[in-house]
Design a protein around this motif. Structure first.
Motif, PDB file in Angstrom:
ATOM      1  N   ASN A 206       1.039  -1.184  -0.555  1.00 19.98           N
ATOM      2  CA  ASN A 206      -0.115  -0.386   0.063  1.00 19.98           C
ATOM      3  C   ASN A 206       0.916   1.117  -0.101  1.00 19.98           C
ATOM      4  O   ASN A 206       0.296   2.070   0.638  1.00 19.98           O
ATOM      5  CB  ASN A 206      -0.605  -0.063   0.879  1.00 19.98           C
ATOM      6  N   TYR A 207       2.149   1.031  -0.498  1.00 23.13           N
ATOM      7  CA  TYR A 207       3.134   2.355  -0.522  1.00 23.13           C
ATOM      8  C   TYR A 207       1.904   2.979  -1.824  1.00 23.13           C
ATOM      9  O   TYR A 207       2.556   4.262  -1.604  1.00 23.13           O
ATOM     10  CB  TYR A 207       4.835   2.549  -0.510  1.00 23.13           C
ATOM     11  N   ALA A 208       2.071   2.875  -2.968  1.00 24.45           N
ATOM     12  CA  ALA A 208       1.612   3.857  -3.789  1.00 24.45           C
ATOM     13  C   ALA A 208       0.176   4.503  -3.269  1.00 24.45           C
ATOM     14  O   ALA A 208      -0.165   5.927  -3.260  1.00 24.45           O
ATOM     15  CB  ALA A 208       1.418   2.585  -5.628  1.00 24.45           C
ATOM     16  N   THR A 209      -0.606   3.688  -2.636  1.00 23.51           N
ATOM     17  CA  THR A 209      -2.034   4.250  -2.201  1.00 23.51           C
ATOM     18  C   THR A 209      -1.761   5.795  -0.978  1.00 23.51           C
ATOM     19  O   THR A 209      -1.905   6.468  -1.440  1.00 23.51           O
ATOM     20  CB  THR A 209      -2.372   3.178  -1.525  1.00 23.51           C
ATOM     21  N   GLU A 210      -0.701   5.192  -0.376  1.00 24.56           N
ATOM     22  CA  GLU A 210      -0.328   5.975   0.316  1.00 24.56           C
ATOM     23  C   GLU A 210       0.253   7.542  -0.119  1.00 24.56           C
ATOM     24  O   GLU A 210       0.317   8.848   0.835  1.00 24.56           O
ATOM     25  CB  GLU A 210       0.531   4.915   1.900  1.00 24.56           C
ATOM     26  N   SER A 211       1.585   7.076  -1.194  1.00 20.64           N
ATOM     27  CA  SER A 211       2.437   7.571  -1.098  1.00 20.64           C
ATOM     28  C   SER A 211       1.330   9.209  -1.802  1.00 20.64           C
ATOM     29  O   SER A 211       1.034  10.991  -1.904  1.00 20.64           O
ATOM     30  CB  SER A 211       3.264   7.444  -2.116  1.00 20.64           C
ATOM     31  N   LEU A 212       0.058   8.065  -2.946  1.00 18.04           N
ATOM     32  CA  LEU A 212      -0.644   9.146  -3.939  1.00 18.04           C
ATOM     33  C   LEU A 212      -0.994  10.363  -2.825  1.00 18.04           C
ATOM     34  O   LEU A 212      -2.405  11.234  -3.264  1.00 18.04           O
ATOM     35  CB  LEU A 212      -1.458   8.456  -4.874  1.00 18.04           C
ATOM     36  N   ILE A 213      -2.147   9.298  -1.951  1.00 23.49           N
ATOM     37  CA  ILE A 213      -2.674  10.413  -1.114  1.00 23.49           C
ATOM     38  C   ILE A 213      -2.587  11.699  -0.621  1.00 23.49           C
ATOM     39  O   ILE A 213      -2.438  12.204  -0.083  1.00 23.49           O
ATOM     40  CB  ILE A 213      -3.353   9.686  -0.059  1.00 23.49           C
TER      41      ILE A 213
ATOM     42  N   TYR B 135      -8.372   8.252 -15.827  1.00 19.84           N
ATOM     43  CA  TYR B 135      -8.642   8.056 -14.314  1.00 19.84           C
ATOM     44  C   TYR B 135      -8.818   9.314 -14.244  1.00 19.84           C
ATOM     45  O   TYR B 135      -7.771  10.478 -14.632  1.00 19.84           O
ATOM     46  CB  TYR B 135      -8.242   7.184 -13.263  1.00 19.84           C
ATOM     47  N   LEU B 136     -10.399   9.881 -13.741  1.00 17.09           N
ATOM     48  CA  LEU B 136      -9.953  11.053 -12.810  1.00 17.09           C
ATOM     49  C   LEU B 136     -10.175  11.643 -11.563  1.00 17.09           C
ATOM     50  O   LEU B 136     -10.770  10.705 -11.104  1.00 17.09           O
ATOM     51  CB  LEU B 136     -11.020  12.169 -14.051  1.00 17.09           C
ATOM     52  N   ARG B 137     -10.234  12.413 -10.582  1.00 14.80           N
ATOM     53  CA  ARG B 137     -10.871  12.704  -9.239  1.00 14.80           C
ATOM     54  C   ARG B 137     -10.385  14.290  -9.152  1.00 14.80           C
ATOM     55  O   ARG B 137      -9.566  14.608  -9.485  1.00 14.80           O
ATOM     56  CB  ARG B 137      -9.343  12.077  -8.157  1.00 14.80           C
ATOM     57  N   HIS B 138     -12.123  14.448  -8.687  1.00 19.89           N
ATOM     58  CA  HIS B 138     -11.982  15.829  -8.157  1.00 19.89           C
ATOM     59  C   HIS B 138     -12.029  16.110  -6.789  1.00 19.89           C
ATOM     60  O   HIS B 138     -12.760  15.023  -6.175  1.00 19.89           O
ATOM     61  CB  HIS B 138     -13.502  16.768  -8.807  1.00 19.89           C
TER      62      HIS B 138
ATOM     63  N   ILE C  54      -8.260   4.152  -7.563  1.00 17.33           N
ATOM     64  CA  ILE C  54      -9.847   3.548  -7.329  1.00 17.33           C
ATOM     65  C   ILE C  54      -9.549   3.705  -5.499  1.00 17.33           C
ATOM     66  O   ILE C  54     -10.215   4.638  -4.793  1.00 17.33           O
ATOM     67  CB  ILE C  54     -10.551   2.460  -7.629  1.00 17.33           C
ATOM     68  N   LYS C  55      -8.819   3.007  -4.685  1.00 18.94           N
ATOM     69  CA  LYS C  55      -8.710   3.036  -3.652  1.00 18.94           C
ATOM     70  C   LYS C  55      -8.177   4.528  -2.848  1.00 18.94           C
ATOM     71  O   LYS C  55      -8.429   4.949  -1.828  1.00 18.94           O
ATOM     72  CB  LYS C  55      -7.436   2.341  -2.989  1.00 18.94           C
ATOM     73  N   CYS C  56      -7.606   5.214  -4.430  1.00 21.04           N
ATOM     74  CA  CYS C  56      -7.554   7.284  -3.493  1.00 21.04           C
ATOM     75  C   CYS C  56      -8.476   8.207  -4.282  1.00 21.04           C
ATOM     76  O   CYS C  56      -8.011   9.235  -4.764  1.00 21.04           O
ATOM     77  CB  CYS C  56      -5.884   7.347  -4.915  1.00 21.04           C
ATOM     78  N   GLY C  57      -9.633   7.182  -4.518  1.00 19.33           N
ATOM     79  CA  GLY C  57     -10.646   8.463  -5.305  1.00 19.33           C
ATOM     80  C   GLY C  57     -10.638   8.567  -6.223  1.00 19.33           C
ATOM     81  O   GLY C  57     -11.704   9.065  -6.435  1.00 19.33           O
ATOM     82  N   PHE C  58     -10.284   8.177  -8.045  1.00 17.63           N
ATOM     83  CA  PHE C  58     -10.024   8.061  -8.416  1.00 17.63           C
ATOM     84  C   PHE C  58     -11.237   7.810  -9.417  1.00 17.63           C
ATOM     85  O   PHE C  58     -11.956   6.090  -8.866  1.00 17.63           O
ATOM     86  CB  PHE C  58      -8.950   7.689  -9.808  1.00 17.63           C
ATOM     87  N   HIS C  59     -11.852   7.474 -10.402  1.00 14.98           N
ATOM     88  CA  HIS C  59     -13.009   6.571 -10.875  1.00 14.98           C
ATOM     89  C   HIS C  59     -12.875   7.036 -12.780  1.00 14.98           C
ATOM     90  O   HIS C  59     -11.756   7.640 -13.272  1.00 14.98           O
ATOM     91  CB  HIS C  59     -14.669   7.417 -10.837  1.00 14.98           C
ATOM     92  N   LEU C  60     -12.956   6.137 -13.564  1.00 11.59           N
ATOM     93  CA  LEU C  60     -12.347   5.691 -14.294  1.00 11.59           C
ATOM     94  C   LEU C  60     -13.461   6.441 -15.834  1.00 11.59           C
ATOM     95  O   LEU C  60     -14.934   6.754 -15.554  1.00 11.59           O
ATOM     96  CB  LEU C  60     -12.948   3.930 -15.017  1.00 11.59           C
ATOM     97  N   HIS C  61     -12.382   7.140 -16.407  1.00  5.80           N
ATOM     98  CA  HIS C  61     -13.467   8.668 -16.882  1.00  5.80           C
ATOM     99  C   HIS C  61     -13.615   8.028 -18.263  1.00  5.80           C
ATOM    100  O   HIS C  61     -14.522   8.700 -18.987  1.00  5.80           O
ATOM    101  CB  HIS C  61     -13.072   9.671 -16.859  1.00  5.80           C
ATOM    102  N   ASP C  62     -12.809   7.514 -19.001  1.00  6.53           N
ATOM    103  CA  ASP C  62     -12.715   6.705 -20.583  1.00  6.53           C
ATOM    104  C   ASP C  62     -11.682   5.649 -20.852  1.00  6.53           C
ATOM    105  O   ASP C  62     -10.314   5.523 -19.842  1.00  6.53           O
ATOM    106  CB  ASP C  62     -12.048   8.427 -21.215  1.00  6.53           C
ATOM    107  N   VAL C  63     -12.165   5.590 -22.122  1.00  6.94           N
ATOM    108  CA  VAL C  63     -10.733   4.376 -22.318  1.00  6.94           C
ATOM    109  C   VAL C  63     -10.305   4.042 -24.082  1.00  6.94           C
ATOM    110  O   VAL C  63     -11.849   5.125 -24.720  1.00  6.94           O
ATOM    111  CB  VAL C  63     -11.530   2.849 -22.295  1.00  6.94           C
ATOM    112  N   ILE C  64      -9.464   4.536 -24.368  1.00  5.76           N
ATOM    113  CA  ILE C  64      -9.485   5.176 -25.476  1.00  5.76           C
ATOM    114  C   ILE C  64      -8.625   3.571 -25.875  1.00  5.76           C
ATOM    115  O   ILE C  64      -7.286   3.760 -25.252  1.00  5.76           O
ATOM    116  CB  ILE C  64      -8.252   5.694 -25.707  1.00  5.76           C
ATOM    117  N   PRO C  65      -9.674   2.847 -27.072  1.00  5.18           N
ATOM    118  CA  PRO C  65      -8.341   1.701 -27.429  1.00  5.18           C
ATOM    119  C   PRO C  65      -7.104   1.921 -27.924  1.00  5.18           C
ATOM    120  O   PRO C  65      -6.873   3.192 -29.044  1.00  5.18           O
ATOM    121  CB  PRO C  65     -10.197   1.196 -28.315  1.00  5.18           C
TER     122      PRO C  65
END
Length: 172
Positions: free
Chosen positions: A102-109, A166-169, A140-151
């Motif tokens: 969970n280091y990536a999550t902790e650092s990103l938050i 992914y986006l987060r506000h 997702i754990k940091c509150g982002f949501h999938l906004h778009d997928v570009i094939p």
């Protein structure tokens, strides 16, 4: 600059971090779903661009070294670059021996909390290559949501992948 969380300390990258940067950008376990390995010249140029002083108005990356607060051991990199009129595009790379803690999550938050409080940045974006499930879980754990997928928008090792945006506000 120093950003701290319960277990981590994030500080500005410096010349002495070249070997960590090089390792993170050449280890197949780190980059296999991120990008192709760069030649030495291109990698050195990328590293040097990360050393530039960052301000919210700059077009350079804020690049921070993630370290364990207790041991001082370097874990990886995190940071962001301002894009699209006030959106901070985040990124992170961790050494494989630190995966699953969970280091990536902790650092990103910690990074987002700091950027929101210190600089009033409220919009965040991340681009993840299709198949990088671990990074998607972090977002997702940091509150982002999938906004778009570009094939088929990105190529790694001759194979085309979708970009997952992914986006987060945050409230300022």
């Amino acid at each position: 600059m120093v950003i701290t969380t319960n277990r981590l300390c994030m500080t500005s990258i410096s010349e002495s971090d070249w070997m960590l940067f090089k390792q993170l950008h050449s280890d197949p376990r780190v980059i296999n779903l991120c990008f192709d390995e760069l030649d030495e010249f291109a990698l050195k140029s990328k590293f040097e661009s990360r050393l530039a002083a960052w301000t919210p108005d700059s077009d350079t990356w804020l690049c921070l070294i993630i370290s364990d607060r207790n041991s001082g051991k370097k874990i990886g990199l995190t940071g962001f670059c301002m894009v699209d009129g006030g959106i901070a595009e985040v990124g992170y790379l961790l050494l494989p021996e630190f995966y699953g803690r969970n280091y990536a999550t902790e650092s990103l938050i910690g990074l987002i909390d700091w950027a929101t409080m210190e600089h009033g940045i409220t919009n965040y974006k991340a681009v993840v290559t299709e198949g990088n499930v671990a990074s998607e879980r972090v977002l997702i754990k940091c509150g982002f949501h999938l906004h778009d997928v570009i094939p088929e928008s990105y190529e790694i090792a001759g194979k085309r992948y979708a970009d997952r945006i992914y986006l987060r506000h945050c409230r300022g």
